[in-house]
Design an enzyme around this catalytic site. Sequence first.
Site, mmCIF file in Angstrom:
data_model
loop_
_atom_site.group_PDB
_atom_site.id
_atom_site.type_symbol
_atom_site.label_atom_id
_atom_site.label_comp_id
_atom_site.label_asym_id
_atom_site.label_seq_id
_atom_site.Cartn_x
_atom_site.Cartn_y
_atom_site.Cartn_z
ATOM 1 N N GLU A 186 56.108 94.791 38.529
ATOM 2 C CA GLU A 186 57.317 94.690 37.702
ATOM 3 C C GLU A 186 57.339 95.790 36.648
ATOM 4 O OE1 GLU A 186 59.137 90.928 36.286
ATOM 5 O OE2 GLU A 186 57.333 90.022 37.118
ATOM 6 N N ALA B 174 55.837 84.277 29.046
ATOM 7 C CA ALA B 174 54.433 84.061 29.384
ATOM 8 C C ALA B 174 53.573 85.302 29.221
ATOM 9 C CB ALA B 174 54.320 83.553 30.832
ATOM 10 N N SER B 175 54.114 86.485 29.383
ATOM 11 C CA SER B 175 53.286 87.690 29.371
ATOM 12 C C SER B 175 54.051 88.853 28.754
ATOM 13 C CB SER B 175 52.843 88.054 30.799
ATOM 14 O OG SER B 175 53.973 88.384 31.594
ATOM 15 N N THR B 176 53.315 89.888 28.451
ATOM 16 C CA THR B 176 53.904 91.147 27.989
ATOM 17 C C THR B 176 53.258 92.286 28.758
ATOM 18 O OG1 THR B 176 54.383 92.507 26.050
ATOM 19 C CG2 THR B 176 52.248 91.421 26.107
#
Length: 738
Positions: free
Chosen positions: A164, A197-199
Amino acid sequence: MPPPTVVDSWLAGRRFGIVIDAGSSGSRLQIYSWKDPRNARHDSGGGNLDFLPRVEKGAREGEEWVTKVEPGISSFADNPEGVAAYLAPLLEHARTQVPPSLQPETPLFLLATAGMRLLTPNQQAYVLKETCTFLKFHSNFRIDDPSEVGPCGTSVRIITGEEEGLFGWIAVNYLMDGFASSDDQPTTYGFLDMGGASTQIAFEPSKEESEKSDNLMTVRLRLLSGKEIHHQVFVTTWLGYGTNQARERYVGQIVNDYEASRPSSTAEHIVYDPCLPKDLRLIERPIHATHSSQHSSSTHTLVGTGSFEQCLRRTSPLLNKDALCPDAPCLFNGVHVPPIDFSAAHFIGVSEYWYSSEHIFNLGGAYDVVQYERAAAHFCERTWNNIMEQHERSRNQGHLGGDGELEKNGQIVQTGIWGEKVEISRLQMQCFKAAWIVNVLHEGIGLPRIVDPGGNSTTSGSKISDKADSKGLGRPAFQSMDTVGDIAISWTLGKMVIEASKEVPALPSARPIVDPLDDVPDLSKSPVKPIRPLIDFDAIEDSISHRLPSSLTRHSLGFSPVGFLFYMVVVCTFTFILFRLRHRIRHSLRRCIRKRDRVFAAEGYAMEEGYSLNGGGDSPPSRPSSPAARLLYKLFDPTARSSTPTPRGSKSSFIAVPSAESWRSGHKSPNRASPVQRSLTYPAPKGLNGHGVSDSSNGGATSYIIPGSPRLHDGSMSSLTARSRNSSRMDLSTVFPR
């Protein structure tokens, strides 16, 4: 609406590509288009062709190029058969936008993200198989053949967070002309993305750092001229460092601190939270509480104090900057990241970076930390009632400044389309999210703060670029964005840029253009590990179905013949292994069963000889006294016997006991114990003879030779079990003839 036809001038020589972004909350279909590279070359008239194909929306006007269904495809983990009805509206919409004559050459991709990553491998495989079957047999779009990647190759698969990031990096630099080589723009843009949820971060290190790093991904694209451009990109993901999961860890932290200092007499669990607007009360149950108190995991009431400065200090430890760094340098949580030169590298943030800047503060675009912190501090210190009053006024006036606002042609046509809870939830968490973004940017990634010596109380977003130039930073070091022109910044656009680049005619000896992860020669050494489903028999059969008779296909038989053969091979292999090991298995089972019988028989003989099992009773006699007993002892003493072996099956052997010499002297016998003696040696209780006869040659162990043992010739235990434990009778007729 009927699909367009190729008679339309806009469609002349146009190519299409479709991507379904299968996220955790919904699946969004996006249609892109570009001119055929051969036609684009011809239209240029021989001019400069050192640029990428121009990727546009898949519809000439309006928003028909995108549509969405809910919920996420991962919700069909326990019901894969429901995927067909779920995807049918998306597929029907794609048919109405792409001319039928162009559909066979239009690639269709369904790329799943966060939601599917959380499923088990079996659930992933079943959902992907049903998705592939539906798309392949209910559309004319181009879909890959089965491969090791999945049942539909790279057309239907789960992508990693790093993929992504790479696709997003391509999209940003494509829209911002980052791939164009010029004097005033010598480098590409970095890409920052933050979700719940994430970076993620993706950027191109300097040439010096690229030569030192071995964990970079190669991005290859082909310009219309046929020339390839190569970029070495670093990409990584911090799981658990998105806004939602960071908030969960933060709540666990403040609850731990509260429980550590809470008086035992306090009945209420009230925790004061500086990251909530003033006087806002939320009841939460901490997920990450680790305090030993029994109340640490119970519900607590969080009361907002509205201090942005304290919120910055309280959230900074969540970055885990002190974590072990196995491969220096690291930014936070022990994750290696090559050094970033912010005088040359400039970043663009999307998703939460944009939402938290624009929706509440109206500060999207060029970023100024002082202006941003000033707006966040003002928001946090407001009372919750005051925030809700402004929220209601905005809704009534049709000018909702945040989530839920629908704008069309510059006019707000509807508000609150996502529901009131979502909007209120953003207002509740805005103070925390603003502090978390500031900490990630400056304390985590290391973005420099641009602060004038006398303070910065008057700058606005439009003046950031000029101030950055005056400080030698050129373009703004960071800016949040959502769209460029009328095209949204999305990783799906980056995927389509690669697809359009694949269609450019290659120069001689050039390699085909593929996805960055598929361009790694050895995946075992790749910094990004692909997600591969389990073995799929249907996919294997589909790859060989054209070679099978129609009567042997899965559709004719009702089951997969490949799967049946596989299970038959497994069963036959397992049966063959068991057959080869049957003797060992039977021997091991007998040893386990007879071990109990041997102990039972040994105890019986010990009681027969009058030896106590619990340490009492008489010790063995030092020497038989009567002549008959001495004769019997001599007959049964192994050291006094003749060297002639006893014939197999002989019934004259009742029991063998240790030698008289060992009884008399108590020293080690010069004669080694027979195999049978060694096999029936049991440790005697400490300081006692136990239920046998102590033999110093065995270190104080007790040796028994039991008739009928499996280690003797007769192989029977019947002679032991037939004798009474309480009987010491011996038939002397076998010893003294009449």
